[in-house]
Motif scaffolding. Structure first.
Motif, mmCIF file in Angstrom:
data_model
loop_
_atom_site.group_PDB
_atom_site.id
_atom_site.type_symbol
_atom_site.label_atom_id
_atom_site.label_comp_id
_atom_site.label_asym_id
_atom_site.label_seq_id
_atom_site.Cartn_x
_atom_site.Cartn_y
_atom_site.Cartn_z
ATOM 1 N N CYS A 257 8.899 -0.842 -0.347
ATOM 2 C CA CYS A 257 8.661 0.488 -0.262
ATOM 3 C C CYS A 257 7.405 0.622 -0.886
ATOM 4 C CB CYS A 257 9.792 1.655 -0.583
ATOM 5 S SG CYS A 257 11.466 1.081 0.177
ATOM 6 N N ASP B 295 5.431 -1.729 3.893
ATOM 7 C CA ASP B 295 5.762 -0.215 3.905
ATOM 8 C C ASP B 295 5.648 0.303 5.506
ATOM 9 O OD1 ASP B 295 5.774 2.306 1.669
ATOM 10 O OD2 ASP B 295 5.204 2.902 3.600
ATOM 11 N N TYR C 140 4.258 2.781 6.398
ATOM 12 C CA TYR C 140 3.197 3.597 6.561
ATOM 13 C C TYR C 140 1.970 2.936 6.592
ATOM 14 C CZ TYR C 140 6.425 7.694 6.488
ATOM 15 O OH TYR C 140 7.330 8.650 6.728
ATOM 16 N N GLU C 141 1.064 2.510 7.205
ATOM 17 C CA GLU C 141 -0.140 1.609 7.156
ATOM 18 C C GLU C 141 -0.895 2.424 6.598
ATOM 19 O OE1 GLU C 141 -2.950 -0.815 10.113
ATOM 20 O OE2 GLU C 141 -1.934 0.393 11.134
ATOM 21 N N SER C 142 -0.983 3.673 6.549
ATOM 22 C CA SER C 142 -1.981 4.595 5.752
ATOM 23 C C SER C 142 -2.194 4.382 4.082
ATOM 24 C CB SER C 142 -2.008 6.085 6.069
ATOM 25 O OG SER C 142 -0.734 6.489 5.621
ATOM 26 N N LYS C 143 -0.576 4.202 3.667
ATOM 27 C CA LYS C 143 -0.562 3.815 2.387
ATOM 28 C C LYS C 143 -1.067 2.636 1.931
ATOM 29 C CE LYS C 143 3.413 7.362 1.824
ATOM 30 N NZ LYS C 143 4.746 7.650 1.335
ATOM 31 N N VAL D 12 2.937 -4.287 7.414
ATOM 32 C CA VAL D 12 3.580 -3.054 8.053
ATOM 33 C C VAL D 12 4.800 -3.217 8.626
ATOM 34 C CG1 VAL D 12 3.369 -0.866 9.464
ATOM 35 C CG2 VAL D 12 1.208 -1.948 8.355
ATOM 36 N N ASP E 241 6.758 -2.360 11.140
ATOM 37 C CA ASP E 241 6.832 -1.810 12.318
ATOM 38 C C ASP E 241 7.844 -1.956 13.202
ATOM 39 O OD1 ASP E 241 5.869 -4.259 12.988
ATOM 40 O OD2 ASP E 241 3.875 -3.632 13.622
#
Length: 412
Positions: free
Chosen positions: A241, A265, A267-270, A290, A292
């Motif tokens: 995480c 994670d 969230y790819e943006s993180k 990611v 997904d």
């Protein structure tokens, strides 16, 4: 709230006060995050000096922190009209001992009544510490009256700024000297091998030392998590995480950039943010994935020497940093997050190989998210393969830092 730090000689400036009111509107009525709102506000006027910006940031944070208390004293209810926000602001100023200018917003501010109401309400914990009823009840149920009273009071104190030295590039003593040359004074913290504490708040992100990747900002409690995982250079380590990667970067430096560190994670943006930070830190043993689908997890079954599960949680250990979280949290969120924690433990723990270790960590102080989750996991089919080596509960009122929990488990 301590009315000790009274500042009667302080003058209020119209444009700064307007910025505060606009910020409060965004946080309270539009549901925006306080830290994002403050970042926007601070860009508002190029002419503001550091004291002006400090006033805006600290005032917004204090009023967000004590929203319930101030609104009760001001006798206003959410959603707040602009007049209501000015009344809340007047309560804050009066309690701070600031003389109110003769602006129309303050024409009938009942100063004496405000102080009287403050004294009355300060005898009731949920007003004094300014928390929703349900969080107060939950805290008492899980920690007991005495412990919860001390903990929630500490969660309203402003958090210190703590740095973690990036040992891939420098050491604590050199970082301290370099910051000193940029007029930032720091001190060492006992029992936190990589930590420096700022003696006074400052914007450390503009320093050359930061641009050169010599440190990250990370609370002292959070810094203990990577240490707890007992990593060695050359291992295969998974941080499942990872978020924007504060602990991932710490793990990389403990691994001396050797071995394989997989940051995952949903969230790819993180993870994109982590990429930028890793470059600045001079870290090059991180691989990002990611989550997904279940595929990336299954691929790693039985492969990790070490696994970090920095689980999603209520965040009740870090309210000092995110005071608006207590207004955004809902009781059903806590119930749902506990289910998520069980699922995360169940699914991700399968990545640990025999003889490998994992750490389950949260930034919550609730036993139901912490030791009870670990105990529950150990009774499941997957969990029976693990033993609890040790765990650590950190309460903010005892440590002076964020509330945290970490458990080290070993796979037989």
């Amino acid at each position: 709230m301590n009315t000790q730090n009274r500042r009667p000689n302080m003058r209020l400036h119209r444009n700064l006060c307007f910025a505060v009111i606009d910020g409060l509107h965004l946080v309270f009525n539009e549901g925006e995050y306080a830290d994002k709102v403050i970042q926007q506000l601070l860009k508002r006027d190029k002419r503001w000096g550091s004291r002006d910006r400090g006033f805006v940031a600290e005032t917004v944070y204090t009023i967000v922190r004590y929203q319930r208390l101030y609104a009760e004293i001001a006798n206003v209810k959410a959603p707040y009209h602009r007049d209501d926000l000015w009344r809340i602001f007047a309560v804050w100023a009066t309690l701070k001992g600031i003389k109110l200018p003769d602006w129309k917003y303050f024409t009938d501010t009942p100063s004496r009544k405000i102080k009287g109401r403050f004294d009355e309400l300060s005898k009731i914990r949920k007003y004094k510490e300014s928390i929703p009823d349900w969080i107060d009840e939950l805290g008492v149920k899980e920690l007991g009256e005495a412990e919860w009273t001390k903990e929630i009071a500490m969660q309203n104190e402003q958090a210190d700024v703590i740095l973690r030295v990036n040992t891939l590039k420098t050491n604590k003593a050199d970082l301290q000297l370099k910051l000193q040359s940029e007029d930032i004074e720091t001190e060492f913290l006992p029992n936190h091998p990589s930590a420096l504490k700022l003696k006074e708040r400052a914007n450390v992100f503009v320093t050359q030392a930061f641009k050169d990747g010599w440190f990250e900002v990370q609370d002292a409690s959070s810094q203990l998590v990577a240490d707890y995982l007992d990593v060695k250079p050359g291992m295969k380590v998974v941080d499942v995480c990872a978020g924007a990667g504060g602990k991932t970067l710490h793990l990389a430096s403990l691994m001396e950039n050797k071995g394989q560190l997989i940051a995952m994670d949903i969230y790819e943006s993180k993870l994109r943010k982590l990429k930028v930070r890793a470059r600045r830190n001079g870290v090059h043993n991180i691989e990002m994935k990611v989550i997904d689908s279940t595929k990336p997890i299954k691929k790693l079954h039985g492969k990790a020497d070490r696994l970090l599960i920095d689980a999603p949680c209520s965040g009740l250990g870090v309210l000092r940093r995110n005071p608006d979280a207590k207004w955004k949290l809902q009781p059903e969120f806590i119930e749902n997050i506990k289910k998520t924690q069980q699922e995360v433990l169940e699914q991700y723990s399968k990545m640990v190989k025999s003889g490998g270790k994992m750490v389950y960590a949260t930034c919550s102080v609730l036993p139901s998210e912490n030791q009870e989750q670990v105990q529950k996991f150990l009774t499941t089919e997957t969990g029976q393969e693990f033993t609890l080596v040790k765990d650590k509960k950190i309460l903010a009122y005892k440590s002076g830092f964020d509330g945290f929990y970490m458990a080290l488990l070993e796979k037989k």
